[in-house]
Design a protein around this motif. Structure first.
Motif, PDB file in Angstrom:
ATOM      1  N   ASP A 437       0.808  -1.242  -0.074  1.00  0.00           N
ATOM      2  CA  ASP A 437       0.069   0.119  -0.114  1.00  0.00           C
ATOM      3  C   ASP A 437       0.822   1.240   0.044  1.00  0.00           C
ATOM      4  OD1 ASP A 437       0.790  -0.022   2.480  1.00  0.00           O
ATOM      5  OD2 ASP A 437      -0.839  -0.685   3.478  1.00  0.00           O
ATOM      6  N   PHE A 438       0.147   2.579   0.097  1.00  0.00           N
ATOM      7  CA  PHE A 438       0.903   3.720  -0.067  1.00  0.00           C
ATOM      8  C   PHE A 438       1.858   3.787   1.158  1.00  0.00           C
ATOM      9  CE2 PHE A 438      -2.704   4.445  -2.491  1.00  0.00           C
ATOM     10  CZ  PHE A 438      -2.054   4.772  -3.773  1.00  0.00           C
ATOM     11  N   GLU A 439       1.734   3.376   2.276  1.00  0.00           N
ATOM     12  CA  GLU A 439       2.431   3.207   3.450  1.00  0.00           C
ATOM     13  C   GLU A 439       3.911   2.638   3.219  1.00  0.00           C
ATOM     14  OE1 GLU A 439       0.979   2.583   7.244  1.00  0.00           O
ATOM     15  OE2 GLU A 439      -0.913   3.260   6.414  1.00  0.00           O
ATOM     16  N   THR A 440       3.877   1.507   2.408  1.00  0.00           N
ATOM     17  CA  THR A 440       4.913   0.836   1.989  1.00  0.00           C
ATOM     18  C   THR A 440       5.881   1.720   1.369  1.00  0.00           C
ATOM     19  OG1 THR A 440       3.366  -0.895   1.604  1.00  0.00           O
ATOM     20  CG2 THR A 440       5.731  -1.308   0.749  1.00  0.00           C
ATOM     21  N   ASP A 442       7.062   4.427   2.415  1.00  0.00           N
ATOM     22  CA  ASP A 442       7.698   5.063   3.438  1.00  0.00           C
ATOM     23  C   ASP A 442       8.351   4.240   4.484  1.00  0.00           C
ATOM     24  OD1 ASP A 442       6.954   7.521   2.502  1.00  0.00           O
ATOM     25  OD2 ASP A 442       5.227   7.277   3.641  1.00  0.00           O
ATOM     26  N   ASP A 443       7.788   2.965   4.995  1.00  0.00           N
ATOM     27  CA  ASP A 443       8.145   2.049   5.714  1.00  0.00           C
ATOM     28  C   ASP A 443       8.414   0.767   5.332  1.00  0.00           C
ATOM     29  OD1 ASP A 443       5.964   0.620   5.304  1.00  0.00           O
ATOM     30  OD2 ASP A 443       4.974   0.958   7.111  1.00  0.00           O
ATOM     31  N   GLN A 444       8.732   0.575   4.262  1.00  0.00           N
ATOM     32  CA  GLN A 444       9.210  -0.856   3.641  1.00  0.00           C
ATOM     33  C   GLN A 444       8.483  -1.891   4.247  1.00  0.00           C
ATOM     34  OE1 GLN A 444      11.586  -0.725   0.885  1.00  0.00           O
ATOM     35  NE2 GLN A 444      10.997   1.155   1.175  1.00  0.00           N
ATOM     36  N   GLN A 445       7.366  -1.620   4.602  1.00  0.00           N
ATOM     37  CA  GLN A 445       6.283  -2.810   5.414  1.00  0.00           C
ATOM     38  C   GLN A 445       5.124  -3.060   4.285  1.00  0.00           C
ATOM     39  OE1 GLN A 445       5.690  -2.056   9.175  1.00  0.00           O
ATOM     40  NE2 GLN A 445       7.648  -2.379   9.720  1.00  0.00           N
ATOM     41  N   THR A 447       1.106  -5.347   4.321  1.00  0.00           N
ATOM     42  CA  THR A 447       0.052  -6.127   5.243  1.00  0.00           C
ATOM     43  C   THR A 447       0.099  -7.350   4.731  1.00  0.00           C
ATOM     44  OG1 THR A 447      -0.954  -3.877   5.198  1.00  0.00           O
ATOM     45  CG2 THR A 447      -2.241  -5.976   5.750  1.00  0.00           C
ATOM     46  N   ARG A 458       1.509  -6.522  10.169  1.00  0.00           N
ATOM     47  CA  ARG A 458       2.406  -5.563   9.335  1.00  0.00           C
ATOM     48  C   ARG A 458       3.929  -6.011   9.315  1.00  0.00           C
ATOM     49  NH1 ARG A 458       1.006  -1.920   5.245  1.00  0.00           N
ATOM     50  NH2 ARG A 458       2.538  -0.313   5.181  1.00  0.00           N
TER      51      ARG A 458
END
Ligand code: ATP
Length: 480
Positions: A437-440, A442-445, A447, A458
């Protein structure tokens, strides 16, 4: 057939697990093809069996023998003379039944109705009939005396019981009339027996040791209407364990336990598995039990464990004129080894896994169909979804796919809503769905959504392989 059975047959077709052979020509009865999901499921089962039997035991080695064997093999094994089913026809519907199974079903009905004494009496007659010289006549008499009606038509209008040989016959050589008559093997076991010395000597094995084989077998089953439970072309996974005479019953007890443990290891619910002692021992056996699974069509055999004495090797010695004795260097004596056999049907195992895994529940307010396979048998181990086609999410998802491919069979899917993508994977039994997702960014994580609980974790991208491995080996079912 039960509703659940019908549902599984149609899901298998729709999702590409298993479908009828040669369907565009109207289908070839009792033969089936495995589609993309089915073939993965089947390969995983084979690999887990081989892993357990061959790699898991230093004293078991593998073999891949030919399907076409010398015709004398089947004289020696007794198949030419006595590989028969007792069959009876309902004249009203022209439907054919196995006489012994009609009587077994009748006994089950009596027990269900609380008629225990009569059930026991019929059971004793059945056992006697199966061991009698006039099996066909005695089975017929039971059907008449008990007034057993044909399940489909309800009629009581039977032909006599007749014996049918189950082997498929063909010819080798250019002309059928002059060519030699041969048979498609009805079991893989004989390929192991005839190769006893060929395998043992180069593998430097001493008794006790085993030979394992996976391969096709063919039986001209007359009553074949139960999907892949009873096919004319099927696959067996067999292991013959050669032991010193006198020690066979101890090894029989050991293999019985080990084989039951393997079925549970596949994730099958223990409450659906049981042992079943044979009513009639084959003439060559001194102990035999089946492992049965409670299919939607009833408790049925998935595996047979047999103590076959020295019957097979002795008969091959007699028919081939070749010495089948073994010299035991430890006890310094010569003997023909006894054999304990474990014989499991691959297709019946696949069917057991499909039936056992099938479940319906609710997800996001909708009904969902889910196959709760053990992750190690699931056709697809993980699916990778980009939440959106924007901002390079598909590229990251493809990178994850490339990282996971050497370890697991995975699938990339960017089509349809997330809900639809989950539903497709639930129906395929995929245990892990990974969403970028879009957070990936930033955080390379990502779901990771669990198929069974639908909970989401996560996880760092570089931890995915370890996460999937841990959650696969540690998997267990709540509803055992
Ligand atoms: P059944 O009594 O159900 O016909 P069987 O006792 O003849 O089975 P075996 O000869 O012991 O079966 O074969 C070993 C295994 O091979 C069985 O436990 C089963 O899983 C598988 N098998 C046998 N026949 C078939 C078939 N026609 N279709 C699919 N699998 C089969």
């Amino acid at each position: 057939m039960s509703d659940l059975f019908d549902t599984i047959v149609s899901l298998s077709k729709q999702r590409g697990f298993i479908f009828q052979s040669s369907e565009i020509y109207g289908g070839q009865a009792a033969t089936y093809d495995y589609g993309p999901l089915g073939v993965e499921l089947k390969r995983n089962v084979k690999a887990l069996w081989w892993q357990e039997m061959v790699y898991g035991h230093g004293d078991i080695v593998g073999l891949d023998a030919a399907i076409m064997m010398h015709p004398k093999t089947w004289e020696a094994s007794g198949h030419t003379e006595a590989f028969n089913d007792p069959l009876i026809d309902d004249k009203a519907s022209n439907h054919r039944y196995r006489a012994d199974e009609l009587i077994e079903d009748h006994i089950r009905d009596l027990r269900q109705d609380g008629e225990m004494e009569q059930a026991e009496a019929v059971y004793e007659r059945l056992v006697a009939a199966l061991n009698s010289d006039d099996m066909a006549g005695d089975l017929y008499d039971i059907i008449q005396d008990e007034e057993i009606r044909a399940p489909r038509s309800g009629a009581f209008d039977w032909t006599p019981v007749r014996q049918f040989n189950l082997m498929f016959e063909t010819h080798v050589g250019p002309v059928a009339e002059t060519g030699d008559r041969i048979f498609l093997r009805p079991e893989t076991a004989q390929g192991i027996f005839v190769n006893f010395h060929n395998v043992r000597e180069p593998a430097r094995q001493h008794v006790p040791f085993g030979i394992a084989q996976i391969g096709k077998a063919f039986r001209n089953e007359i009553v074949a209407r139960q999907f892949v439970f009873r096919m004319r072309e099927f696959e067996q996974m067999e292991m013959q364990y050669f032991v010193k005479p006198g020690e066979q019953l101890d090894f029989f007890a050991e293999w019985r336990e080990k084989r039951m443990a393997w079925h549970k290891r596949l994730g099958v619910r223990p409450s659906k598995l049981r042992f079943h002692e044979h009513e009639q021992l084959s003439h060559y056996a001194d102990a035999a039990e089946d492992i049965q699974y409670e299919y939607p069509i009833g408790w049925k055999e998935v595996e047979g464990i047999h103590s076959r004495t020295d019957y097979d090797l002795k008969r091959h010695q007699e028919y081939s004129g070749k010495n089948m004795t073994y010299y035991d260097p430890f006890d310094q004596e010569k003997y023909i080894p006894y054999v304990v056999e474990t014989s499991v049907g691959l297709d019946r195992t696949v069917l057991m896994l499909l039936c056992d895994a099938y479940d319906e529940d609710e997800a996001d307010g909708d009904e969902r169909t889910v196959l709760r396979f053990h992750p190690e048998v699931a056709p697809i181990r993980a699916a990778i979804f980009p939440l959106s086609k924007k901002k390079g999410l598909p590229d990251i998802a493809h990178e994850i796919e490339d990282d996971l491919r050497p370890h697991f069979n995975v699938m990339y899917d960017e089509r349809g809503s997330m809900g639809k993508r989950y539903r497709r994977m639930d129906e395929a039994g995929t245990p892990f769905c990974i969403t970028v997702d879009f957070e990936t960014l930033d955080d390379q994580q990502v779901t990771v959504r669990d198929r069974d609980s639908m909970e989401q974790d996560r996880i760092a991208i570089d931890q995915l392989t370890a996460y999937i491995n841990d959650h696969s080996t540690g998997w267990s079912r709540d509803d055992v």
